[in-house]
Design an enzyme around this catalytic site. Structure first.
Site, mmCIF file in Angstrom:
data_model
loop_
_atom_site.group_PDB
_atom_site.id
_atom_site.type_symbol
_atom_site.label_atom_id
_atom_site.label_comp_id
_atom_site.label_asym_id
_atom_site.label_seq_id
_atom_site.Cartn_x
_atom_site.Cartn_y
_atom_site.Cartn_z
ATOM 1 N N LYS A 218 0.820 -1.214 0.000
ATOM 2 C CA LYS A 218 0.000 0.000 0.000
ATOM 3 C C LYS A 218 0.850 1.258 0.000
ATOM 4 O O LYS A 218 0.399 2.326 -0.367
ATOM 5 C CB LYS A 218 -0.950 -0.012 1.204
ATOM 6 N N ARG A 219 2.103 1.099 0.424
ATOM 7 C CA ARG A 219 2.980 2.277 0.470
ATOM 8 C C ARG A 219 3.667 2.553 -0.865
ATOM 9 O O ARG A 219 4.361 3.548 -1.017
ATOM 10 C CB ARG A 219 4.034 2.099 1.566
#
Ligand code: GLU
Length: 448
Positions: A218-219
């Site tokens: 997600k980063r």
């Protein structure tokens, strides 16, 4: 008796709908619809600190946007509710006590406190293998599983415990979920066995990787990963549905552009892939552009309108919008791109490129441009009115073919190639076209 197929998507409401979760939801949905079963949405909110306000609503509304619907859920209800785990604490308590009584679990007291957690007592020497729908036989052994916490000392169950109680009571027959849950499965099987329940079929879907073959995180700022972001940019839900269905599954035939109906019909769990699914941005853009091309100009205009309005671009008339969208339709890979394409088309710092300008010099186009300008000045500015003026200019100056058509295009748009000239000019509008012609003529005169 064969039981009705029942599958579920069980998100934790910890944030927006992520592409990986959307895929889990979508494959379960396909499974249910293909086999004529039920699709249930259950909210797994027992990790209280990670829940975010609005998390559940955004998950559900994003799934709706993608074109999914479901048979039972917190917002719809159903015969096996409630569908939020925090509303089912009594039920978990009942089964935790049963497991304590039967000796499958034990209390672990906190130091100097009456509070206790409940751990599952994992037997020493049992096989915990299962046949995974995607990966085939997966072997586990109880000696590798520690006594894990079933209920925390605040009375809230952990995922591995609650999930079993719910899947059983909700009569779930098949569990399709992400690969990260493979190692949870043996723990869950232990609970099924202890309670004497039938174990559902499990299928663990492959991870999704980025173009560097690294697991999508997600980063990772290079890949847009939340469904809402795609919605905002102007990806079409039908295209997203199609693209996501190809993340770890493939149809039998070569055609990958498929409607939801086609995909439901063709969905075959034996074609779920074991190899990581690559998130290919270009493929997504391509699929979306194919769906954009399929829209009627009217439909596409209405879908593009909000993007133009938001960018502060004024839309003189509906017909103007349709003309604009009509010439840009083939170049758009998402709706919001209309803004950029519009800018490129109407650029105020109009400039004729070097090579294109040379074409005008070589063809001594000044006279041609003057003539065209004079016709335009007294004309209506619809494509239909402009069209014959091109011919007339040719007749007046005895020019035809490339020198005529390309010459006029270069002088007014700056480009040697592009969409229909009468439409382009109508869109640009009289003032801008005359101004550009004047600029080009002045520059040409300066050269000679
Ligand atoms: N709440 C779990 C998750 O979001 C569900 C896993 C499962 O499907 O069992 O990962």
């Amino acid at each position: 008796m064969e039981h009705k197929t029942r599958v579920r998507y069980a998100p934790s409401p910890t944030g927006q709908l992520h592409i990986g979760n959307a895929r889990s939801a979508l494959f379960n949905y396909l499974y249910a619809r293909h086999f004529g079963g039920d699709f249930i949405v259950r909210i797994e909110d027992t990790d209280v600190l990670r829940n975010v306000p609005g998390g559940e609503e955004s998950q559900l509304s994003n799934l709706k946007w993608l074109g999914l619907d479901w048979d039972e859920s917190p917002d719809k209800g159903g015969p096996y509710g409630p569908y939020r785990q925090l509303e089912r604490l009594e039920t978990y308590k009942e089964y935790a006590e049963k497991l304590l009584e039967m000796g499958y679990a034990y209390k672990e007291y906190r130091e100097n406190s009456k509070k206790y957690a409940i751990r599952f007592k994992v037997p020493n020497d049992v096989e915990l293998s299962f046949k995974d729908l995607v990966r085939g036989e997966l072997k586990f052994h109880s000696k590798d599983v520690e006594d894990w916490i079933m209920v925390k000392d605040n009375g809230i169950p952990t995922y591995n415990f609650a999930v079993v109680i719910d899947d059983h009571l909700m009569k779930i027959t098949h569990v399709l979920r992400g690969e990260e849950h493979i190692t949870n499965t043996p723990k869950q099987i232990l609970v099924y066995r202890a309670l004497g329940w039938k174990v559902p079929e499990f299928g663990h879907m492959t991870i999704i990787v980025n173009e560097q073959k690294k697991k999508l995180s997600k980063r990772d700022k290079n890949v847009i990963q939340f469904i809402k972001e795609y919605q905002d940019m102007g990806y079409l839900p039908e295209a997203m549905f199609n693209f996501i269905s190809l993340l770890g599954w493939s149809p039998q035939g070569n055609e990958e552009i498929l409607t939801q109906e086609d995909i439901i019909e063709q969905f075959d769990p034996s074609r779920l892939s074991k190899a990581p699914a690559m998130f290919d941005k270009n493929k997504l853009a391509y699929i979306n552009s194919r769906y954009i091309k399929k829209l009627s100009v009217e439909e596409l205009s209405e879908r593009c309108r909000p993007y133009l309005v938001k960018a502060g671009i004024s839309i003189p008339t509906d017909d103007w919008l349709k003309l604009l969208v009509g010439i840009l339709q083939d170049r758009m890979s998402y709706l919001g791109e209309i803004v950029e394409l519009h800018r490129a088309f109407f650029h105020d710092d109009f400039e004729v490129k070097e090579e294109a300008f040379q074409f005008l010099v070589d063809n001594q186009s000044a006279k041609l441009l003057e003539t065209f300008k004079h016709h335009l000045m007294v004309s209506d500015f619809s494509p239909e009115a402009i069209e014959p003026l091109i011919k007339q200019t040719g007749l007046d100056t005895q020019t035809k073919g490339k020198p005529l058509f390309m010459g006029l295009r270069i002088a007014t748009t700056g480009d040697m190639h592009g969409p229909s000239l009468p439409i382009s000019l109508a869109l640009l509008g009289k003032d801008r076209v005359i101004h550009r012609l004047n600029q080009t003529i002045t520059k040409l005169r300066g050269e000679s």
